[in-house]
Design an enzyme around this catalytic site. Structure first.
Site, PDB file in Angstrom:
ATOM      1  CG  ASP A 156     -26.118 -40.108 -18.155  1.00  0.00           C
ATOM      2  OD1 ASP A 156     -26.476 -38.946 -17.900  1.00  0.00           O
ATOM      3  OD2 ASP A 156     -26.667 -40.834 -18.998  1.00  0.00           O
ATOM      4  CE  LYS A 198     -30.780 -47.509 -16.468  1.00  0.00           C
ATOM      5  NZ  LYS A 198     -30.764 -46.164 -17.083  1.00  0.00           N
ATOM      6  CB  CYS A 231     -12.269 -15.106 -39.909  1.00  0.00           C
ATOM      7  SG  CYS A 231     -13.162 -16.441 -40.700  1.00  0.00           S
ATOM      8  CG  ASP A 249     -24.830 -42.999 -12.863  1.00  0.00           C
ATOM      9  OD1 ASP A 249     -25.943 -42.517 -12.575  1.00  0.00           O
ATOM     10  OD2 ASP A 249     -24.606 -43.611 -13.918  1.00  0.00           O
ATOM     11  CG  LEU A 290     -34.660 -50.283 -13.190  1.00  0.00           C
ATOM     12  CD1 LEU A 290     -34.059 -50.777 -14.496  1.00  0.00           C
ATOM     13  CD2 LEU A 290     -35.463 -51.384 -12.529  1.00  0.00           C
TER      14      LEU A 290
END
Length: 660
Positions: A34, A114, A402, A38, A84
Site C-alpha cells: 500500500d 482506518k 531436499c 500511495d 478519502l
C-alpha cells in the site's frame, strides 16, 4: 520540471496506477504494498496540481476505488461511497484543520482507526437485511448479499425496526483466520493470499457462499449512508445508534475538541498496530457535526469534512545471521532468514521468509548482510532491501537435494520455487495424504485433515499405503473416533481398492497432473504397468497432455520412492487397471467451454457427459473452441465466444446434441 517531462511522467504514472488498480481491486492480488502505491498516487497528484491543465477525466485521481467486476449483479449506490483524501504527515493534517476552520466555527472531530479491508454497503427494510454490495467505483458496486449473510457480525435483523437504513462498513479477515487460511491453501497446493485485505476481498467475491462462510470474515460498521425514521445531528450520535441497532462499530473511536487532540489520538491508534488481531493502515479524522459537513461539502472524489492519515510502514535495520531451508507441505523449498532480533510493529522479529532463489538473487541477500526489515500487512516480516554486505560474504546457493528426505529437487518451468519430487517426503506427507483421500482422488469418506494429523502424530502413517494396514484397535484410540466411526473408516478405505486407475493416478499428487489428465492417461495406457513403461514422447503425444505435464509425470514415476509406493499399493490389493471407455466418440475432437450456472447440471456433471462422449472441456475460449455451453450469469467467456463467432449452446441443446 518542464511541462513536456511532466506530461510524460504523468502518462507513465497513470499507466502504472491503472495496472496496480486492476491487480488490487479486481484480481485481489497486488504486486506492491500500500505504501508504494500511495507514493505513486501522491506523485501523480502533485504533478497534476502543478499542471492542472494536464488533468483528465480518466485520471486515477478523478476516480473512486476500482471498477465493479462482472462476477455479480451491479448495484447503483444512491448515496456515493466516497473515498478519502490521504495525508502522510502531521503538517498535512494541520492544513486539513485550517481549511475546515476557514469554512466552519469550532469543529469537533471524531477519530477512528482506518480498517484495511473491503468497503461494503448494507441495506435494511423494516429491520430486515435485504441487500449488501461492494463499493466498486463508488457509484456502482457488486451485489454480494448472500455472501454477506454468512458473516456472523452482519445483523440479519436489527434490534430497532426502521422503515429503511443503509450503513457502510469494512469487511475484514482477522490475522488468526488469515494465517489458518494460508495454511489450508498451502495444504491444497494453492497460492496463498498476500495479506488479510486481499483474502477478505477474494473471500467476499466467491460464487459459492459456502466458501465465504468457511473464511471467517468479520465487519466493522462506521457510517450511516441514509435512513428513514431516524435523525442525527452528529457522527458520534450515529455511531452510538449503530451500536444500539446491533452493529459492531470501532472499539477505538474518540471525540476530539482540537486538531492537537486528534493528532494525539492518531498517535495512540498507531501504537496499537501489531497488537490488534485485524489490520489498520491509518486513522480517519471526521468533522462530527452533520450541519458543518453540509457546509464543507465534497470535491468530485473526496469529502472535505474528512481526512485519512496513513501510517508509513515501520522499518528496522538488522543483520542476517543465517539462512535455513524449510520444506513446505507441497514440497517447495523455502529459504528463511534468521536475523538479529528487532522490535517491529509491536512484536520481536528474528525470522522472515526469503521466498525463493530469484528473490535472494535479485536483492543479493547474503549471510552477514545488513538489511531493512518491515512487516507486510502488519503480519508477515519481509526484507525490503540490502544496505551492505558483511566481510567475506558470498552469494547464497540453494541446495540441490531436499533437506528433509535427501531426494533430488527440481525447478519446474514457469515456477520460481525448487520442489522436492519425492511423494513420501516426511515434510509434505500430510498434504499428500489429504490429497490422496480427497473426493476427486481416492474419495475416502471420513478421513479428513484432523484424523490424518492424529494418525501422523501417533506414528501410524509413513505413506499413503499405510492407510490400508490400519486396524480397528488403532483407530478407536484416536480423539472423537468411537468403534462405529472407526469401522466405517476401515470400510471406506477398503472400498477404495476397487477405484478406477485414474483415481489412483490423480491421488499420487504429481505436479501438473489433474483429474482430466489422469483420465486421459488411464484411457490411453489402460494399466499402471502400461503407464510406467510409457516414454515421455508417448505421453506427450496424447491430445490434452503437454510437454511440461509429460516431463513432470516421467520425473515423478522414475523416482524410486514412487515405485515403492505403487508396489505397496499393488500388494495390498489396490486396483491398477481402468474400466474407462469412450461410449461412442460422437464428441471426439470437439472442444467445449462451460460458463455460467446451468439450470440442472453441475459443471462437473456437464464435463463428465462431454468427456464420456469423447469431447474435451477447456477452461478458456479460443479460436480452437467448438462450442460454449452458457448458463445464467455467463461472463467474459460468452462475450469472447460471440466475438469469435463460436456456437453457443444452452444446457438443453447440449443434452439434445448428446442424445442424437
Amino acid at each position: 520540471m518542464e511541462k513536456r517531462q511532466a506530461e510524460q511522467e504523468i502518462a507513465a504514472l497513470r499507466k502504472q496506477i491503472a495496472y496496480h488498480n486492476q491487480r488490487y481491486y479486481v484480481e485481489d492480488n497486488p504486486e506492491i504494498d500500500d505504501y508504494e502505491y500511495d507514493m505513486l498516487y501522491l506523485r501523480l497528484q502533485n504533478l497534476e496540481a502543478q499542471y492542472p491543465e494536464l488533468v483528465t477525466e480518466d485520471s486515477p485521481t478523478q476516480k473512486i476505488g476500482g471498477p465493479a467486476v462482472n462476477t455479480f449483479a451491479p448495484v447503483v449506490h444512491e448515496v456515493p461511497m466516497e473515498s478519502l483524501h490521504d495525508s502522510f504527515s502531521e503538517e498535512e493534517m494541520l492544513d486539513f484543520d485550517r481549511k475546515v476552520r476557514e469554512a466552519v466555527q469550532d469543529p469537533l472531530y471524531v477519530v477512528e482507526p482506518k480498517f484495511d479491508g473491503l468497503s461494503v454497503s448494507l441495506e435494511y427494510r423494516d429491520g430486515e437485511f435485504v441487500r449488501g454490495s461492494t463499493r466498486g467505483d463508488g457509484l456502482v458496486g457488486e451485489d454480494v448479499t448472500e455472501n454477506l449473510r454468512t458473516i456472523r457480525t452482519v445483523p440479519k435483523r436489527l434490534k430497532t425496526q426502521l422503515p429503511f437504513i443503509e450503513v457502510r462498513g469494512e469487511v475484514y479477515m482477522s490475522h488468526q483466520s488469515f494465517l489458518e487460511l494460508c495454511e489450508r491453501q498451502e495444504l491444497n497446493d494453492e497460492k496463498p493470499f498476500k495479506n488479510p485485505r486481499n483474502a477478505a476481498a477474494g473471500s467476499l467475491r466467491q460464487k459459492d457462499s459456502r466458501i465465504t462462510a468457511s473464511r471467517k470474515l468479520d465487519i466493522f460498521v462506521f457510517n450511516i449512508q441514509q435512513a428513514s425514521g431516524a435523525d442525527f445531528g452528529s457522527h458520534a450520535e450515529s455511531l452510538q445508534f449503530l451500536q444500539e441497532l446491533g452493529f459492531t462499530v470501532s472499539p477505538h473511536y474518540s471525540l476530539c475538541r482540537t486538531i492537537d487532540e486528534a493528532l494525539e489520538q492518531i498517535r495512540q491508534i498507531g501504537e496499537l498496530r501489531g497488537k490488534l488481531d485485524y489490520s489498520i493502515d491509518g486513522a480517519v479524522v471526521k468533522v462530527n457535526d452533520f450541519a458543518q459537513r453540509e457546509l464543507l461539502g465534497s470535491t468530485a472524489k473526496f469529502p472535505r469534512w474528512a481526512e485519512a492519515f496513513k501510517y508509513p510502514p515501520e522499518e528496522k535495520e538488522t543483520t542476517l545471521l543465517d539462512i535455513e531451508i524449510n520444506v513446505g507441505r507441497t514440497g517447495v523449498l523455502t529459504p528463511t532468514g534468521i536475523f538479529e532480533p528487532v522490535e517491529l510493529a509491536g512484536t520481536t522479529v528474528s525470522r522472515a521468509t526469503l521466498h525463493n532463489e530469484d528473490f535472494i538473487k535479485e536483492k543479493d541477500i547474503r549471510v552477514g548482510s545488513v538489511v531493512i526489515l518491515r512487516k507486510a500487512g502488519e503480519i508477515i516480516p519481509e526484507v525490503v532491501s540490502v544496505l551492505r554486505h558483511g566481510t567475506d560474504s558470498v552469494p547464497f546457493v540453494m541446495p540441490d537435494r531436499c533437506p528433509s528426505c535427501g531426494a533430488p529437487v527440481k525447478r519446474e518451468e514457469g515456477e520460481a520455487a525448487l520442489r522436492c519430487m519425492n511423494p513420501e517426503c516426511p515434510a509434505q506427507l500430510l498434504r499428500h495424504l489429504i490429497h490422496f483421500a480427497s473426493r476427486d482422488a481416492m474419495d475416502i469418506d471420513g478421513l479428513g485433515p484432523a484424523v490424518l494429523e492424529q494418525l501422523l502424530n501417533k506414528g501410524l502413517l509413513s505413506s499413503a499405503a499405510d492407510l490400508y494396514t490400519l486396524t480397528l484397535e488403532q483407530l478407536v484410540e484416536l480423539e472423537r473416533m468411537g468403534e462405529k466411526s472407526s469401522q466405517n473408516l476401515i470400510h471406506a478405505i477398503e472400498k477404495t481398492k476397487q477405484n478406477d486407475l485414474y483415481r489412483l493416478i490423480f491421488a499420487l499428487g504429481i505436479p501438473h497432473i489433474g483429474l482430466k489428465a489422469a483420465k486421459l492417461l488411464a484411457m490411453t495406457f489402460r494399466s499402471m504397468e502400461g503407464l510406467l513403461a510409457a516414454t515421455a514422447e508417448e505421453i506427450a503425444a496424447i491430445d490434452g497432455i503437454g510437454g511440461i505435464m509429460a516431463e513432470s509425470l516421467r520425473d515423478s514415476l522414475k523416482q524410486e520412492n514412487t515405485h515403492k509406493l505403487i508396489e505397496r499399493m499393488k500388494a495390498v490389493g489396490v486396483n491398477m487397471e481402468t474400466q474407462l471407455t469412450i461410449e461412442d466418440g460422437r464428441f471426439r475432437g470437439k472442444i467445449f467451454v462451460l460458463t455460467g450456472t446451468l439450470p440442472n447440471l453441475s459443471r462437473k456433471e456437464a464435463a463428465a457427459l462431454i468427456e464420456k462422449l469423447g469431447g474435451k472441456v477447456s477452461a478458456s475460449v479460443s479460436k480452437k473452441t467448438d462450442y460454449v455451453v452458457a448458463g445464467e450469469e455467463a461472463g467474459s467467456k460468452l462475450t469472447k465466444a460471440n466475438q469469435l463467432g463460436i456456437q453457443i449452446l444452452t444446457e438443453s441443446e447440449l443434452l439434445t446434441l448428446a442424445e442424437e
